[in-house]
Motif scaffolding. Sequence first.
Motif, PDB file in Angstrom:
ATOM      1  N   ARG A  64      78.063  39.523  64.309  1.00 14.96           N
ATOM      2  CA  ARG A  64      78.622  39.471  62.949  1.00 14.96           C
ATOM      3  C   ARG A  64      79.941  40.232  62.944  1.00 14.96           C
ATOM      4  NH1 ARG A  64      73.401  41.036  63.275  1.00 14.96           N
ATOM      5  NH2 ARG A  64      71.857  39.589  62.426  1.00 14.96           N
ATOM      6  N   GLY A  82      59.998  42.424  67.263  1.00 15.25           N
ATOM      7  CA  GLY A  82      59.450  41.078  67.059  1.00 15.25           C
ATOM      8  C   GLY A  82      58.460  40.700  68.143  1.00 15.25           C
ATOM      9  N   LEU A  91      55.235  42.755  67.958  1.00 18.65           N
ATOM     10  CA  LEU A  91      54.227  42.367  66.969  1.00 18.65           C
ATOM     11  C   LEU A  91      53.318  41.281  67.543  1.00 18.65           C
ATOM     12  CD1 LEU A  91      52.960  42.347  64.157  1.00 18.65           C
ATOM     13  CD2 LEU A  91      54.796  40.784  63.430  1.00 18.65           C
ATOM     14  N   ALA A  95      57.333  35.669  63.298  1.00 23.80           N
ATOM     15  CA  ALA A  95      57.382  35.221  61.894  1.00 23.80           C
ATOM     16  C   ALA A  95      56.073  34.531  61.491  1.00 23.80           C
ATOM     17  CB  ALA A  95      58.575  34.291  61.692  1.00 23.80           C
ATOM     18  N   THR A 129      53.589  37.414  60.741  1.00 27.02           N
ATOM     19  CA  THR A 129      53.807  38.066  59.439  1.00 27.02           C
ATOM     20  C   THR A 129      53.446  37.116  58.290  1.00 27.02           C
ATOM     21  OG1 THR A 129      56.164  37.502  59.522  1.00 27.02           O
ATOM     22  CG2 THR A 129      55.580  39.711  60.172  1.00 27.02           C
ATOM     23  N   GLY A 146      65.693  43.961  61.421  1.00 20.11           N
ATOM     24  CA  GLY A 146      65.397  42.684  60.778  1.00 20.11           C
ATOM     25  C   GLY A 146      64.005  42.568  60.176  1.00 20.11           C
ATOM     26  N   ILE A 147      63.029  43.324  60.681  1.00 21.27           N
ATOM     27  CA  ILE A 147      61.639  43.055  60.293  1.00 21.27           C
ATOM     28  C   ILE A 147      61.211  43.824  59.039  1.00 21.27           C
ATOM     29  CG2 ILE A 147      59.226  43.195  61.078  1.00 21.27           C
ATOM     30  CD1 ILE A 147      60.270  42.605  63.902  1.00 21.27           C
TER      31      ILE A 147
HETATM   32  N1  LIG Z   1      59.643  36.885  59.198  1.00 23.37           N
HETATM   33  C1  LIG Z   1      59.632  37.605  60.317  1.00 23.37           C
HETATM   34  N2  LIG Z   1      58.584  38.394  60.600  1.00 23.37           N
HETATM   35  C2  LIG Z   1      58.557  39.129  61.737  1.00 23.37           C
HETATM   36  N3  LIG Z   1      59.524  39.130  62.641  1.00 23.37           N
HETATM   37  C3  LIG Z   1      60.585  38.365  62.411  1.00 23.37           C
HETATM   38  C4  LIG Z   1      60.702  37.567  61.247  1.00 23.37           C
HETATM   39  N4  LIG Z   1      61.879  36.906  61.308  1.00 23.37           N
HETATM   40  C5  LIG Z   1      62.483  37.305  62.452  1.00 23.37           C
HETATM   41  N5  LIG Z   1      61.702  38.160  63.117  1.00 23.37           N
HETATM   42  C6  LIG Z   1      61.976  38.801  64.405  1.00 23.37           C
HETATM   43  O1  LIG Z   1      62.959  39.809  64.199  1.00 23.37           O
HETATM   44  C7  LIG Z   1      63.727  39.948  65.383  1.00 23.37           C
HETATM   45  C8  LIG Z   1      65.220  39.904  65.006  1.00 23.37           C
HETATM   46  O2  LIG Z   1      65.497  41.103  64.335  1.00 23.37           O
HETATM   47  P1  LIG Z   1      66.968  41.478  63.836  1.00 23.37           P
HETATM   48  O3  LIG Z   1      67.339  40.509  62.756  1.00 23.37           O
HETATM   49  O4  LIG Z   1      66.979  42.920  63.532  1.00 23.37           O
HETATM   50  O5  LIG Z   1      67.804  41.131  65.084  1.00 23.37           O
HETATM   51  P2  LIG Z   1      68.902  41.988  65.843  1.00 23.37           P
HETATM   52  O6  LIG Z   1      68.246  42.691  66.958  1.00 23.37           O
HETATM   53  O7  LIG Z   1      69.741  42.786  64.905  1.00 23.37           O
HETATM   54  O8  LIG Z   1      69.806  40.916  66.391  1.00 23.37           O
HETATM   55  P3  LIG Z   1      69.977  39.469  65.895  1.00 23.37           P
HETATM   56  O9  LIG Z   1      69.952  39.461  64.389  1.00 23.37           O
HETATM   57  O10 LIG Z   1      71.239  39.057  66.450  1.00 23.37           O
HETATM   58  O11 LIG Z   1      68.815  38.774  66.550  1.00 23.37           O
HETATM   59  C9  LIG Z   1      63.311  38.824  66.325  1.00 23.37           C
HETATM   60  O12 LIG Z   1      62.379  39.336  67.270  1.00 23.37           O
HETATM   61  C10 LIG Z   1      62.605  37.856  65.397  1.00 23.37           C
HETATM   62  O13 LIG Z   1      61.617  37.115  66.072  1.00 23.37           O
END
Ligand SMILES: Nc1ncnc2c1ncn2[C@@H]1O[C@H](COP(=O)(O)OP(=O)(O)OP(=O)(O)O)[C@@H](O)[C@H]1O
Length: 344
Positions: free
Chosen positions: A26, A206, A209, A230, A233, A277-278
Amino acid sequence: MAETTTDRDFIRFPTLIGDIGGTNARFSLVSDGDGPTRRFANAQTADFATIDDAIAATVLPEARPRSAVLAVAGPVQGDRVPLTNCSWVVEPRRMIERLGLDEVILLNDFEAQALSLPGLGPDDLVSIGGGESVPNAAQVAVGPGTGLGAAALIHARGTWFPVPGEGGHIDLAPVSERDFQIWPHIDEPFGSGPYRRIAGETLLCGAGLVRLYKAVVAADGARSRFDDPAEVTAAAMDGSDGHAEEALSLFCVHLGRLAGNLALAFMARGGVFLAGGIAARIAPFLAQSGFRDAFIDKAPHQALMDKMPTSVVIHPEPALAGLTAYARHPETFGVATEGRHWRR
Ligand SMILES: Nc1ncnc2c1ncn2[C@@H]1O[C@H](COP(=O)(O)OP(=O)(O)OP(=O)(O)O)[C@@H](O)[C@H]1O
């Protein structure tokens, strides 16, 4: 070799700031000390061979930054910085030449989250449990995403100092009888040897989990249904799968224990902030889970823990907000740039 910035405390505008995740990069542009920032389209890391290619394709057609401040997952050491969750290697010297920059600063991704904390308001946070933030006391950002990130923010001599680290790799331990049933079934990805050291990131991300869900299923001798975090969850939150529900409940409890460990280590009377993200995606579940009780359960210090507030960061892009605050006013943060600042 990288240089230091101890001799000056500004970064040349316009500044490209970037939060480089496992899946998405980003980018936005900071043009001055207080005007609006300009956000570019996200670049999918898998779509570009190098970060330079991604910046050349998404940013350079629209803007000519003179400097770049980029947050990356993992420790920043040396002139070649491989990223933890994708195949890119950041090479600041090459980036300066190729993109026509004057300077590049690399920060840790959770250090950027920590830099955002002083600027977050009530609309950016959902509180979990009681406690009250003590002004200018230590704060901790910790968060499950693709990995598990953590950093602290310490106030001293009128300045906020971010403390990056690898707190996602501190140990988790079985505590309850049920934990002891589940522990032997956890698939350990980091090669723990014969003693089954389970790191925070083994369960609290992720992939973690899913690992925890599969261990819960295996402990009951059942068959697993999900391979995607996902899905786990979703099934936990709509109550359609008991194993998913237990896995997400335990995820929250272990997150509470680990967040409590970090809060103890830094005496985080300013609060512990769940980023990544979670946490925001499971905020309602977290709020009614065992997270807060596990956070407080630190005998003999329960009374101390009870006073420390915990909250979920629901700001959509806190890392970019933290980098923006720093790029605009680096003099207000004690960011140690030694070995992480390259100039033309
Ligand atoms: N609804 C959800 N429930 C649980 N885990 C999720 C959900 N949606 C996405 N994830 C998991 O969250 C993780 C991504 O987290 P995050 O958005 O913090 O990413 P990041 O490490 O910042 O980098 P990027 O966004 O580029 O992937 C992945 O493992 C994804 O499978």
